[in-house]
Each structure stands twice: as C-alpha cells, then as structure tokens.
Design an enzyme around this catalytic site. Structure first.
Site, mmCIF file in Angstrom:
data_model
loop_
_atom_site.group_PDB
_atom_site.id
_atom_site.type_symbol
_atom_site.label_atom_id
_atom_site.label_comp_id
_atom_site.label_asym_id
_atom_site.label_seq_id
_atom_site.Cartn_x
_atom_site.Cartn_y
_atom_site.Cartn_z
ATOM 1 N N GLY A 23 0.814 -13.370 12.254
ATOM 2 C CA GLY A 23 1.473 -14.293 10.912
ATOM 3 C C GLY A 23 0.281 -15.077 10.722
ATOM 4 O O GLY A 23 1.005 -16.452 11.555
ATOM 5 N N GLY A 24 -0.997 -15.242 10.302
ATOM 6 C CA GLY A 24 -1.393 -15.949 9.491
ATOM 7 C C GLY A 24 -2.719 -16.982 10.487
ATOM 8 O O GLY A 24 -2.907 -17.798 10.427
ATOM 9 N N CYS A 78 7.223 -2.864 8.190
ATOM 10 C CA CYS A 78 6.891 -2.770 6.240
ATOM 11 C C CYS A 78 8.006 -2.547 5.672
ATOM 12 O O CYS A 78 8.881 -1.975 5.828
ATOM 13 C CB CYS A 78 6.379 -0.918 6.702
ATOM 14 S SG CYS A 78 5.531 -0.732 4.273
ATOM 15 N N MET A 94 1.358 -1.020 0.756
ATOM 16 C CA MET A 94 0.254 -0.292 -0.182
ATOM 17 C C MET A 94 0.576 1.049 -0.102
ATOM 18 O O MET A 94 0.765 2.464 -0.628
ATOM 19 C CB MET A 94 -0.932 -0.066 1.075
ATOM 20 C CG MET A 94 -1.674 -0.869 1.414
ATOM 21 S SD MET A 94 -2.555 -2.040 0.351
ATOM 22 C CE MET A 94 -4.347 -0.748 0.214
HETATM 23 C C1 DHB Z 1 2.499 -1.963 4.573
HETATM 24 C C2 DHB Z 1 3.185 -1.496 5.620
HETATM 25 C C3 DHB Z 1 3.081 -3.963 6.483
HETATM 26 O O1 DHB Z 1 4.311 -2.886 7.835
HETATM 27 C C4 DHB Z 1 2.995 -4.382 5.858
HETATM 28 O O2 DHB Z 1 3.681 -5.205 6.691
HETATM 29 C C5 DHB Z 1 2.363 -4.303 4.527
HETATM 30 C C6 DHB Z 1 2.747 -3.656 4.031
HETATM 31 C C7 DHB Z 1 2.327 -0.551 3.238
HETATM 32 O O3 DHB Z 1 1.530 0.161 3.606
HETATM 33 O O4 DHB Z 1 2.617 -0.823 1.847
#
Ligand code: DHB
Length: 299
Positions: free
Chosen positions: A238-239, A125, A69
C-alpha cells in the site's frame, strides 16, 4: 543482506510485484523478476474468462490512482500458459478470486499445478459483487475459505485483506486460526471521484479502489495492528514508492513488501532503486539483515 523469508519461502529480495501490475503475461512477469523483484503476484484469476467493467476503469489523482477494473482476466485454464512461462524463472504467487470455499480451492489446486510458489487469496477487491471484500470482511467466511484452500494444496496460502473494515485484526486472526501461512495487508481503499463538468462519477463502476501514496499510512497502521495479534508472517503493501516507505512496513512488522502503483509512477526500476537504497540505510544504521528490522517499531 536483503534476503528475507515468508514462512518457509526464501526471497532473495524483500520486494514483490503486487497483484494487478505487469502480471498478465508470462513474459511480463519474467521481466519483473529480472528487475529486482523477489517475487511476482499474478493478476487475480477466476474460474472463467471475465471481460471486467466497461471503461472508464482507471483514473489518476493527487496521491494515487483509483481503479475499478472488475477483475478482468482470461480464466484459470488459459492462464496456465502464462504461469508455465513465468514459474520456471522465479517465485510466482498465484492470486485467485472466487465466491465460495470450493471455488477458491479448485483455483488454488490449478495454480499449484501450474508451478505457483504460493497462492494469494483476493478477499479484498472493492469492486465486484459477491467477491473480494464483500466476503472478505466476515471473519468466519474468511476462515472457512482459508481452511478449505489449506486442505486442497500443499503450497503456502496467503490471504490479502481489505482495509475497508474496523475488524482487520479479527480477519487476520481468522486467517491464522484457519491455518493460513501469511497475511497480505492492505488491498485498495474504496473511494470515488466525481467529475464536476459531467456531474457524475468518473468510473463506470462509480466506486473504485484507491492505491498509491495516499493509502500508505493506512497500510502501515494495519500491519502494525495485525502484528499485535498474529504470529504468522505479514506482507506489507500500500503506497510504497521508496526505501523509507518500505522500511516503515518492515518496522511495523512485515517481513516482505509489495509494490503496485509505484511501478506505474516510477517504472520497473523502482525495485532496483529501493533495493540499493534500503541496503545503504541498513549499513548506515546497523541492521545486518531484513529480519533485524522487522517489527522494531513495537519495541
Ligand atoms: C480490482 C481488484 C482489486 O483487488 C483492487 O484492489 C482494485 C481493483 C478490480 O479488478 O476491479
């Protein structure tokens, strides 16, 4: 029977909504609190409004989702309105991302002011240059961010770690040494999908974070390993999509857990279902409380 605690924070139910799911508005967070979640972690919020990456940002595959995202969010000032609606109704954990100890601290101070029960530092992320896992894989950087945030706020400071490293134990130790209140493990696994027809990656960012059942055994392993090196609480994520998945994380050493992708695949009922099935299991197998299950796989 399902009561648990993360340090001093008491949770009526052990499952929380993971960051990024049904957590962009006050009313959606309230809805999740009323659906059997013990807490809701907000979407990760930064200092300024951020439109995120261009589409496509999300794709489904066997065993999970991949998303990139790009941390879209309205920025901390505008998000205050949503927090004020949600925080009156239960435990809201403010997820924040930044690129320096100062930026994380300023965001945490605002989350505390808005009524957050704790902050969760997104140091994991996989999709944003200069943020998340790019800084969250260096134990000394992680330690300096955690200790700066700890001196800036009085609410608990949780740190969400990336599995995209061979050093997750060192990262967890850095969190504990810096005074961090809890470790959240794991965030998504960096991955990619290529379209054979287009001959190129599906996501505009090329790479994304894999979530869902495909990563569960990575998360359980990470929690188990982290439990061998730190004493602070661990929140497993996670999952998880059913009570057996949740039980694995608890037995690996987590005192609470988070659910993200399964809210998409199973709907918001997933919390009520897991709560009642976990309670059934605990009765059948003689666990009188969640704390009795925590870490039993180590014994
Ligand atoms: C994004 C952020 C995250 O922490 C993640 O695990 C996956 C995607 C994001 O905003 O791109």
């Amino acid at each position: 029977m399902l009561v648990t605690s993360v340090g001093k924070m008491r949770l009526e139910k052990p499952g929380m909504v993971a960051s990024g799911v049904m957590d962009e508005t006050g009313p959606s967070m309230v809805r999740m609190l009323r659906s059997g979640a013990g807490a809701v972690v907000t979407k990760s919020i930064g200092s300024e409004p951020n439109p995120g990456h261009p589409n496509p940002v999300f794709t489904e595959l066997k065993g999970g989702y991949i998303n990139a995202m790009g941390l879209p969010n309205p920025g901390i000032e505008l998000f205050g309105k949503e927090m004020e609606i949600a925080a009156k109704n239960g435990n809201i954990i403010g997820s924040i991302y930044g690129s320096s100890p100062e930026e994380f601290s300023a965001l945490a101070v605002k989350m505390e002011r808005y009524g957050a029960a704790a902050v969760e530092l997104n140091l994991s992320c996989p999709n944003a240059a200069g943020y998340g896992m790019e800084i969250g894989t260096d134990p000394s950087v992680v330690g300096s961010i955690v200790s700066a945030v700890k001196s800036a706020v009085s609410i608990p400071v949780w740190t969400k770690l990336t599995p995209n490293t061979h050093m997750i134990k060192d990262l967890a130790m850095a969190v504990q040494d810096a005074g961090g209140d809890a470790v959240v493990a794991i965030n998504t696994v960096k991955a990619m999908v290529i379209s054979p027809m287009f001959g190129k990656p599906i996501l505009s960012n090329k790479f994304g974070g894999l979530s869902g059942p495909a990563i569960r055994s990575i998360g359980v392993r990470a929690v188990f390993e982290i439990r061998t090196v730190v004493d602070i609480p661990i929140i497993g994520v996670g999952g998880i999509s059913d009570w057996k998945d949740a039980a694995q994380y608890l037995m690996a050493g987590a005192c609470a857990f988070q659910i993200g992708s399964a809210v998409g695949t199973k709907g918001i009922e997933v919390f009520d279902t897991i709560n009642s099935e976990l309670e059934r299991f605990m009765k059948d197998y003689g666990y009188s409380s969640i704390s009795k299950m925590v870490g039993v796989a180590h014994e």
